[in-house]
Design a protein around this motif. Structure first.
Motif, PDB file in Angstrom:
ATOM      1  N   SER A 118      40.505  45.881  47.816  1.00 38.73           N
ATOM      2  CA  SER A 118      41.391  44.894  47.190  1.00 38.73           C
ATOM      3  C   SER A 118      42.676  44.683  47.976  1.00 38.73           C
ATOM      4  O   SER A 118      43.506  43.870  47.592  1.00 38.73           O
ATOM      5  N   ARG A 166      46.900  36.573  41.469  1.00 41.76           N
ATOM      6  CA  ARG A 166      45.888  37.628  41.338  1.00 41.76           C
ATOM      7  C   ARG A 166      45.618  37.936  39.867  1.00 41.76           C
ATOM      8  O   ARG A 166      44.472  37.989  39.437  1.00 41.76           O
ATOM      9  N   GLU A 167      46.702  38.107  39.092  1.00 48.41           N
ATOM     10  CA  GLU A 167      46.525  38.533  37.696  1.00 48.41           C
ATOM     11  C   GLU A 167      46.006  37.419  36.788  1.00 48.41           C
ATOM     12  O   GLU A 167      45.172  37.654  35.926  1.00 48.41           O
ATOM     13  N   ARG A 203      35.545  42.666  43.614  1.00 48.84           N
ATOM     14  CA  ARG A 203      36.880  42.787  44.195  1.00 48.84           C
ATOM     15  C   ARG A 203      37.169  41.608  45.108  1.00 48.84           C
ATOM     16  O   ARG A 203      36.264  40.891  45.521  1.00 48.84           O
ATOM     17  N   GLU A 257      41.657  37.872  38.971  1.00 48.05           N
ATOM     18  CA  GLU A 257      41.052  38.922  38.137  1.00 48.05           C
ATOM     19  C   GLU A 257      40.211  38.314  37.005  1.00 48.05           C
ATOM     20  O   GLU A 257      39.056  38.698  36.814  1.00 48.05           O
TER      21      GLU A 257
END
Ligand code: AMP
Ligand code: GLY
Length: 415
Positions: free
Chosen positions: A307, A235-236, A192, A240
């Motif tokens: 997160s 983030r995506e 995370r 991640e």
């Protein structure tokens, strides 16, 4: 009381030690004259020989060399990735291979070991030309230029070993990207990542982003111009997939992951990962954190973070004061005026703290320049404007012959 060891000896480590010292007993190795003057213990004893509940490793070099692995093998809780994770910063060629495997958006690139193929690639590319040394180069291994002849000369100097020795024997040539840059720091552990305040660093030596790249001439946080959409894209599309790729490679990453991101017209692009706090970003991140730094970093070391973003309660600005000649050959031993016995402003100002990067103390107690970046004057406030006014009031109260600093840190965004 928790005993915390901070590894390093610059303004970043001064800021981290200062932030931690509110909640822990802190020792810095090796530290510097200004940290010691500020009442924080410094010792030349290496971290592996010190008794510690928590070790925070500041610079990239010991991380790349595997200090975190060595400490963990002895059962110590550490903030900082092991050598395998640190390769993200230690080798630009490895980073690019990793990003392609993870599917993270980044500049198109080629990796070269010889001048003929590097030169052919440059001649076939459009400006701006971006040439990076593969290995660590203290933030100075990257050239961005519109001039093909300058680019060819740089590739020649790097590949011949004359500019950066073995660190330059491989170069990465990248597509030149245009846009605003930001420094996004995540506390990572257990798959995370927690976002700290988005920050912006000013890398060029001169006002208006002119002149050569440096280690960083100033910074501010939070960078409020970054939209929520851009942050979720980061983030995506970046974080991640990076966490997933680290897991796929069997890397248990526990430390700070600092994404250098460019906001281009075609979306976010990753310029680089650093595996530690930025310098001077740490000097603005520590004062903006609205939580207990010891607890935050302890969670990272123990392998469990959440997160949700770390709360940000203040605005902060830092202005770097560098030595005459920086970023070339900095001059040492210029006497610094405006500092007191404790290395802080002789005439204290509210919410201003002076972090020492490259200073030395003479026998008479006075401070002199002893490095490229000498001091980072950080201030916080309820608004960015307030933080900026305080930081410059502090920076202006310190003088030394040949002082190099920028007047426009956080200027475009502060009103
Ligand atoms: P790096 O150490 O890879 O972040 O590069 C240092 C600085 O060079 C960055 O902060 C950017 O200002 C610039 N830079 C790096 N890569 C590129 C690129 N592909 N296009 C334009 N500028 C870049
Ligand atoms: N401020 C840039 C760096 O720490 O790499």
């Amino acid at each position: 009381m928790t005993r915390c060891v901070v590894v390093g000896g610059g303004a970043r480590e001064h800021a981290l030690a200062w932030g931690l010292s509110r909640h822990a007993e802190v020792v810095v190795t090796p530290g510097n004259a200004g940290i010691a003057a500020h009442g924080i213990a410094c010792t030349p004893t290496p971290a592996v020989e010190l008794d510690a509940d928590l070790v925070v490793i500041g610079p990239e070099q010991p991380l790349v060399e595997g200090l975190a692995d060595e400490l963990r093998a002895r059962g110590v809780a550490v903030v900082g990735p092991g050598a395998a994770g640190a390769r993200l910063e230690g080798s630009k060629a490895y980073l690019k291979e990793f990003l392609v495997a993870a599917g993270v958006p980044t500049a198109a690139h080629g990796t070269f070991h010889d001048l003929a193929s590097a030169a052919a690639h440059l001649r076939a590319s459009a400006p701006p030309y971006v040439i990076k040394t593969d290995g660590l180069a203290a933030g100075k291994g990257v050239l961005v230029t519109d001039d093909l002849a300058v680019a060819l000369d740089d590739a020649r100097a790097k590949l011949s070993g004359s500019a950066f020795g073995a660190a330059g024997s491989t170069v990465v040539i990248e597509e030149g990207l245009l846009g605003e840059e930001c420094s996004l720091h995540f506390l990572c552990a257990g798959g995370r990542a927690r976002l700290l305040a988005p920050a912006q660093d000013f890398k060029r030596v001169g006002d208006g982003d002119r002149g050569p790249n440096t280690g960083g001439m100033g910074a501010y946080a939070p960078m409020t111009s970054l939209s929520a959409d851009q942050l979720s894209e980061v983030r995506e599309l970046m974080i991640e997939p990076t966490l997933a790729e680290l897991a796929r490679r069997g890397i248990d990453y526990r430390g700070v992951l600092y994404a250098g991101v460019m906001l281009t017209a075609r979306g976010v692009r990753l310029l680089e990962y650093n595996v530690r706090f930025g310098d001077p970003e740490a000097e603005v991140l520590v004062p903006t954190i609205g939580a207990d730094l010891l607890e935050l970093l302890g969670d990272v070391a123990r392998g469990h973070v959440t997160s949700d973003p770390v709360p940000v309660t203040r605005h902060a600005v830092t202005v770097v004061l560098a030595a005459h000649g920086y970023p070339g050959a900095p001059r040492a031993d210029d006497t610094i005026a405006g500092l007191g016995e404790d290395g802080q402003l002789a005439q204290p100002l509210d919410d201003v703290v002076v972090f020492h990067a490259g200073t030395r103390r003479r026998a008479d107690g006075s401070f002199v320049t002893a490095g490229g970046r000498v001091l980072a004057v950080s201030a916080s406030g309820a608004t960015l404007d307030e933080a900026r006014r305080r930081a410059y009031a502090g920076a202006d109260a310190i003088s030394f012959s040949g002082k190099v600093s920028r007047r426009d840190i956080a200027a475009r965004t502060a009103s």
